[in-house]
Scaffold this active site. Structure first.
Site, PDB file in Angstrom:
ATOM      1  N   ASP A 236      28.605  40.695  43.916  1.00 27.33           N
ATOM      2  CA  ASP A 236      29.230  39.463  44.415  1.00 27.33           C
ATOM      3  C   ASP A 236      30.577  39.167  43.737  1.00 27.33           C
ATOM      4  O   ASP A 236      30.689  39.157  42.507  1.00 27.33           O
ATOM      5  CB  ASP A 236      28.261  38.300  44.148  1.00 27.33           C
ATOM      6  CG  ASP A 236      28.646  37.040  44.879  1.00 27.33           C
ATOM      7  OD1 ASP A 236      29.814  36.619  44.786  1.00 27.33           O
ATOM      8  OD2 ASP A 236      27.769  36.455  45.546  1.00 27.33           O
TER       9      ASP A 236
ATOM     10  N   SER B 235      31.942  36.089  48.510  1.00 30.88           N
ATOM     11  CA  SER B 235      30.534  35.805  48.779  1.00 30.88           C
ATOM     12  C   SER B 235      30.376  35.232  50.192  1.00 30.88           C
ATOM     13  O   SER B 235      30.852  35.820  51.143  1.00 30.88           O
ATOM     14  CB  SER B 235      29.978  34.858  47.708  1.00 30.88           C
ATOM     15  OG  SER B 235      28.569  34.868  47.697  1.00 30.88           O
TER      16      SER B 235
END
Length: 309
Positions: A194, A79
């Protein structure tokens, strides 16, 4: 007669003594000298976790490691950790990384489009890719100064995947695609979201890329004063809570875990970069004794071999 006998005996004794001394000296000289020993430092990997804007604290961690001359051989991020990691691995210079990070605004990350929600999220991610393509020297991961990887998750299988080849911007985009917020990223017929969904602190991938000592940076989730009501905030906070629980287990595999105190800074609060960087610095300095101990524990002592001319 007796004097001649004693003189002859003394001469023989002296000759024997000289001979034994010569043999002892020769034997000492023929003994092989002990081999020289050199220290071989372990490869040090950095596993950078997610946390939205709070990830700027990772710049502070990098600043301390560089100041203390602790070399980083591998960088893997999930991320926002993939974003900070890419900015650093591109040049290997914290000064360059900090300059770029400070320039990041909310608009560089979140290009909200109402109708994008029909494609799985509110944010397309095109601005994020454009920012990276504009600001980074290396377009492809293979050309980066430091070996790097970005972790994403295959939405169909739930498998964490490491992107350590190909376009940097695409890899970071896939790693940052928060479910429900970003439109999922399609690469090679697979759909990615993600990396924090299943691998919020990618210690395992840092090891797979050759790290002997792994320093992990865990950005604890902020606790809101009240329960979020905005749809994006609800989704992001829910994912963050889930990821933080998984991160606790993943972090145990690291040699050292750094926990910057980011307080209640929101995931999209880009106005507190200085405070976040300072929090990262403080946490990294507190962890230095543990970091040095981990490096010493895995430093090898090997004999020096003479190179053939």
């Amino acid at each position: 007669m007796y004097n001649s006998y004693y003189i002859r005996l003394l001469s023989i004794f002296l000759l024997v003594s000289v001979f034994l001394h010569a043999c002892a000296t020769t034997g000492t000289m023929e003994e092989k000298p002990s081999a020289a020993i050199k220290e071989v430092l372990p490869k040090i990997g950095l596993a950078l976790g997610g946390g939205g804007a709070r990830g700027f604290a990772e710049i502070g961690v990098l600043r301390v490691l560089e100041q203390e001359k602790i070399p980083i051989d591998v960088v893997v991020g999930t991320s926002v950790g993939s974003l900070i990691g890419a900015i650093y691995a591109d040049s290997g210079s914290v000064l360059d990384a900090e300059f770029i990070a400070i320039s990041i605004t909310e608009e560089d990350i979140f290009d909200f489009r109402v109708f994008s929600f029909l494609s799985g999220g509110f944010v397309k991610g095109e601005k994020l890719k454009s920012f990276l393509n504009t600001r980074l020297r290396s377009k492809n991961i293979e050309n980066m100064k430091i070996p790097y990887g970005a972790v994403s998750v295959d939405l169909r299988t739930g498998q964490a995947v490491l992107f350590d080849r190909g376009p940097v911007a695409r890899a970071v985009h896939a790693s940052c695609a928060i479910p429900g917020v970003f439109v999922p990223v399609e690469i090679g017929g697979r759909v990615f979201v993600d990396g924090g969904v299943t691998d919020p602190i990618p210690v395992d991938f840092a090891v797979k890329k050759g790290a002997d000592v792994v320093i992990a940076v865990a950005i604890s989730p902020a606790l809101p004063q009240v329960a979020p009501k905005n749809p994006i905030e609800v989704v992001f906070h829910a994912v963050t809570i889930m990821s933080s629980e998984i991160a606790v287990l993943g972090a145990k595999k690291a040699d050292v875990v750094i926990h910057p105190d980011v307080g209640s800074v929101a995931y999209d609060d880009f106005g507190q970069k200085k405070r976040l960087i300072e929090a990262g610095e403080k946490a990294a300095r507190a962890a230095l004794p543990e970091i040095r101990a981990a490096i010493r524990a895995k430093t090898k002592r090997v004999p020096v071999t003479e190179e053939k001319k």
